[in-house]
Design an enzyme around this catalytic site. Structure first.
Site, short mmCIF file in Angstrom:
data_model
loop_
_atom_site.label_atom_id
_atom_site.label_comp_id
_atom_site.label_asym_id
_atom_site.label_seq_id
_atom_site.Cartn_x
_atom_site.Cartn_y
_atom_site.Cartn_z
N SER A 229 0.83 -1.19 0.00
CA SER A 229 0.00 0.00 0.00
C SER A 229 0.87 1.25 0.00
O SER A 229 1.97 1.26 0.57
CB SER A 229 -0.85 -0.02 1.27
N TYR B 58 -2.24 -0.96 10.76
CA TYR B 58 -2.48 -1.54 9.43
C TYR B 58 -1.32 -1.20 8.50
O TYR B 58 -0.73 -2.08 7.86
CB TYR B 58 -3.80 -1.02 8.84
N LYS C 98 1.86 -3.60 6.70
CA LYS C 98 2.27 -3.68 5.29
C LYS C 98 3.78 -3.44 5.18
O LYS C 98 4.49 -4.12 4.45
CB LYS C 98 1.52 -2.64 4.45
P1 NAD Z 1 -10.98 -7.04 1.16
O1 NAD Z 1 -11.18 -7.03 2.63
O2 NAD Z 1 -12.16 -6.86 0.29
O3 NAD Z 1 -10.24 -8.40 0.74
C1 NAD Z 1 -9.37 -9.10 1.60
C2 NAD Z 1 -9.86 -10.54 1.66
O4 NAD Z 1 -8.99 -11.29 2.52
C3 NAD Z 1 -11.27 -10.66 2.23
O5 NAD Z 1 -12.05 -11.43 1.35
C4 NAD Z 1 -11.08 -11.37 3.57
O6 NAD Z 1 -12.17 -12.20 3.89
C5 NAD Z 1 -9.80 -12.14 3.32
N1 NAD Z 1 -9.00 -12.45 4.53
C6 NAD Z 1 -8.65 -11.60 5.52
N2 NAD Z 1 -7.89 -12.24 6.43
C7 NAD Z 1 -7.76 -13.53 5.99
C8 NAD Z 1 -7.11 -14.68 6.49
N3 NAD Z 1 -6.44 -14.64 7.64
N4 NAD Z 1 -7.18 -15.83 5.78
C9 NAD Z 1 -7.89 -15.89 4.64
N5 NAD Z 1 -8.53 -14.83 4.11
C10 NAD Z 1 -8.47 -13.67 4.78
O7 NAD Z 1 -9.87 -5.96 0.83
P2 NAD Z 1 -9.33 -5.43 -0.59
O8 NAD Z 1 -9.66 -3.99 -0.69
O9 NAD Z 1 -9.73 -6.35 -1.68
O10 NAD Z 1 -7.77 -5.53 -0.32
C11 NAD Z 1 -6.98 -6.62 -0.75
C12 NAD Z 1 -5.56 -6.41 -0.28
O11 NAD Z 1 -5.08 -5.17 -0.80
C13 NAD Z 1 -5.44 -6.29 1.24
O12 NAD Z 1 -4.24 -6.93 1.64
C14 NAD Z 1 -5.34 -4.80 1.48
O13 NAD Z 1 -4.64 -4.49 2.65
C15 NAD Z 1 -4.59 -4.33 0.24
N6 NAD Z 1 -4.83 -2.92 -0.08
C16 NAD Z 1 -6.10 -2.46 -0.23
C17 NAD Z 1 -6.32 -1.10 -0.50
C18 NAD Z 1 -7.72 -0.55 -0.63
O14 NAD Z 1 -7.88 0.67 -0.51
N7 NAD Z 1 -8.73 -1.36 -0.91
C19 NAD Z 1 -5.23 -0.23 -0.63
C20 NAD Z 1 -3.95 -0.73 -0.49
C21 NAD Z 1 -3.76 -2.10 -0.22
N1 UFG Z 2 -12.68 10.97 3.18
C1 UFG Z 2 -13.70 11.84 3.54
N2 UFG Z 2 -14.86 11.31 4.03
C2 UFG Z 2 -15.05 9.97 4.19
C3 UFG Z 2 -13.99 9.09 3.81
C4 UFG Z 2 -12.82 9.64 3.33
O1 UFG Z 2 -13.57 13.05 3.43
O2 UFG Z 2 -16.12 9.55 4.65
C5 UFG Z 2 -11.44 11.54 2.62
C6 UFG Z 2 -10.21 11.25 3.46
O3 UFG Z 2 -10.05 12.18 4.48
C7 UFG Z 2 -9.11 11.28 2.39
C8 UFG Z 2 -9.81 10.76 1.12
O4 UFG Z 2 -11.21 10.94 1.37
O5 UFG Z 2 -8.72 12.61 2.14
C9 UFG Z 2 -9.55 9.28 0.86
O6 UFG Z 2 -9.84 8.54 2.03
P1 UFG Z 2 -9.98 6.95 2.02
O7 UFG Z 2 -10.35 6.54 3.41
O8 UFG Z 2 -10.87 6.51 0.92
O9 UFG Z 2 -8.52 6.45 1.63
P2 UFG Z 2 -7.11 6.69 2.35
O10 UFG Z 2 -6.26 7.44 1.38
O11 UFG Z 2 -7.26 7.26 3.70
O12 UFG Z 2 -6.58 5.20 2.51
C10 UFG Z 2 -6.77 4.21 1.47
C11 UFG Z 2 -7.00 2.85 2.12
C12 UFG Z 2 -5.75 2.36 2.79
C13 UFG Z 2 -4.60 2.39 1.83
C14 UFG Z 2 -4.43 3.77 1.24
C15 UFG Z 2 -3.38 3.75 0.17
O13 UFG Z 2 -8.04 2.93 3.08
O14 UFG Z 2 -5.95 1.01 3.15
O15 UFG Z 2 -5.66 4.19 0.62
O16 UFG Z 2 -3.08 5.03 -0.25
F1 UFG Z 2 -3.46 2.06 2.47
#
Ligand code: NAD
Ligand code: UFG
Length: 358
Positions: free
Chosen positions: A139, A165, A169
């Site tokens: 991330s 979190y 990572k």
């Molecule tokens: P998500 O929660 O939709 O998907 C993660 C999946 O992993 C879920 O289906 C959950 O049930 C499963 N899981 C969690 N712990 C587990 C375990 N111990 N064993 C087996 N399965 C397990 O999240 P996502 O948005 O699809 O994210 C996928 C990956 O990308 C995550 O590692 C997350 O940290 C990373 N990531 C997401 C974002 C974002 O904004 N969505 C940004 C950066 C990184």
């Molecule tokens: N925001 C609002 N209102 C809300 C939610 C978010 O104003 O209800 C704003 C936040 O303050 C930020 C922007 O929208 O300025 C984006 O916020 P998000 O929560 O959607 O995303 P973040 O950038 O905080 O974090 C996300 C994921 C993390 C990941 C990161 C990577 O949640 O898991 O992107 O850049 F690590």
């Protein structure tokens, strides 16, 4: 494999498979479609702690193919061994993990146990079975609060991360680097995602968070369907063009496609001298209010909002320099914010209750 919901035994096993952990989740489910399109076969392992098996069933409809699915946990070594014993796994794409920033502050041990210990466990079993190709969902949060923009991969990581979190990572990245130093026959890709949004064009799968969404886009779409009354914009006094936080939003299908490219890169390069580390973003920063306007354009629905205090732990601005992914993987994001918003709305309006509405 008793007690586990395994359909893989019903299906003839192809010669080599990708194990996709967390494949029922938001990014994982979209990636399955791109993997299938590129001709890869896979098996999914997910404990469904933050997802629904319905996502897998819907991907099956989209790709018109049965998906071998194991309901189970990456921390269950016995189960992992059985999966590796029964299937000829060639590589692992590792999405499984907990990802709610706020919750990680309340429950740090759960986050370190699930994300860090879980990944370590998975790597140990991979090592036992001689499977050494690994693609990891990292991330942009590992950069902390960067002092230069756009962010490049060589910039400092691990400093100024505001929550467990994000630190989980960072720790996993360090484990992967150490693993490579100990044995350079590992092929590792660390993908630093920026802010994934949007959904597959079918509107059959999408982001379906539990409870009140933490992230901006699902919050906006739930306001649009009337599930939530209004958006709270966290902070209107950041040093950005309109005072609201700026992020690099990336369409989830572009992100999904980058996993195929990363895997192909690992498959085609036998002389890697370090883990591949790439940013996956568009290189464009948009503010919260830019996203609100784009969503209103795409959906025709007005999004009521109020500007409230900053959210603790948020930074003003972060966006990627995505050049390294372009140079090494031949990948770049193709879809802009209009398409991101249209597809997010297509999913949410067709599924106002997410997978629960089925
Ligand atoms: P998500 O929660 O939709 O998907 C993660 C999946 O992993 C879920 O289906 C959950 O049930 C499963 N899981 C969690 N712990 C587990 C375990 N111990 N064993 C087996 N399965 C397990 O999240 P996502 O948005 O699809 O994210 C996928 C990956 O990308 C995550 O590692 C997350 O940290 C990373 N990531 C997401 C974002 C974002 O904004 N969505 C940004 C950066 C990184
Ligand atoms: N925001 C609002 N209102 C809300 C939610 C978010 O104003 O209800 C704003 C936040 O303050 C930020 C922007 O929208 O300025 C984006 O916020 P998000 O929560 O959607 O995303 P973040 O950038 O905080 O974090 C996300 C994921 C993390 C990941 C990161 C990577 O949640 O898991 O992107 O850049 F690590």
């Amino acid at each position: 494999m008793k007690n586990n919901n395994i359909s893989s035994s019903l299906i003839p096993h192809p010669s080599s498979l990708i194990l996709v952990t967390g494949g029922a989740g938001y990014i994982g489910s979209h990636t399955l479609i791109e993997l299938d399109k590129a001709g890869f076969d896979f098996i999914v392992l997910d404990n469904l702690s933050n997802s629904s098996e319905k996502a897998i069933r819907r991907v099956e409809k989209i790709i018109n193919k049965k998906i071998p699915f194991v309901k189970g946990d990456i921390r269950d070594k016995k189960l992992l061994r059985e999966i590796f014993k029964e299937n000829k796994i060639d590589s692992v794409i590792h999405f499984a993990g907990l990802k709610a920033v706020g919750e990680s502050v309340e429950k740090p041990l759960e986050y370190y146990e699930n994300n860090v210990c879980g990944t370590n466990n998975l790597l140990e079993v991979m090592k036992e079975f001689g499977v050494k190709k690994f693609v990891f969902s990292s991330s942009a949060t590992v950069y902390g609060e960067p002092d230069k923009m756009p962010v490049t991969e060589d910039m400092q990581t691990g400093v100024g991360i505001t929550n467990p979190y994000g630190r989980s990572k960072y720790m996993i990245e360090e484990i992967l680097k150490d693993l490579f130093i100990s044995d350079n026959s590992w092929k590792i890709a660390i993908l630093r995602y920026f802010n994934p949004v949007g959904a597959h064009e079918s509107g059959m799968i999408g982001e379906d968070p539990e409870g009140i969404p933490n992230n901006l886009m699902p919050f906006i779409t739930q306001v649009a369907v009337g599930k939530l009354p209004k958006l709270r914009v966290f902070g209107g006094d950041y040093p950005t063009h309109d005072g609201t936080g700026v992020r690099d939003y990336i369409h989830v299908m572009d992100l999904a496609n980058a996993h195929v490219k990363a895997l192909e890169y690992l498959n085609n390069n036998n002389d890697l001298n370090e883990p591949l580390i790439v940013n996956l973003g568009t290189g464009q920063g948009y503010s919260v209010l830019d996203m609100v306007k784009a969503f209103e354009r795409a959906s025709g629905v007005k999004i009521p909002y109020e500007i409230v205090d900053r959210r603790p732990g948020d930074i003003a601005k972060i966006y990627a320099n995505p050049n390294k992914a372009k140079e090494l993987l031949g990948w770049e994001a193709k879809r802009g914010i209009d398409e991101m918003c249209e597809s997010a709305w297509n999913w949410q309006s067709k599924n106002p209750k997410g997978y629960k509405g089925e």
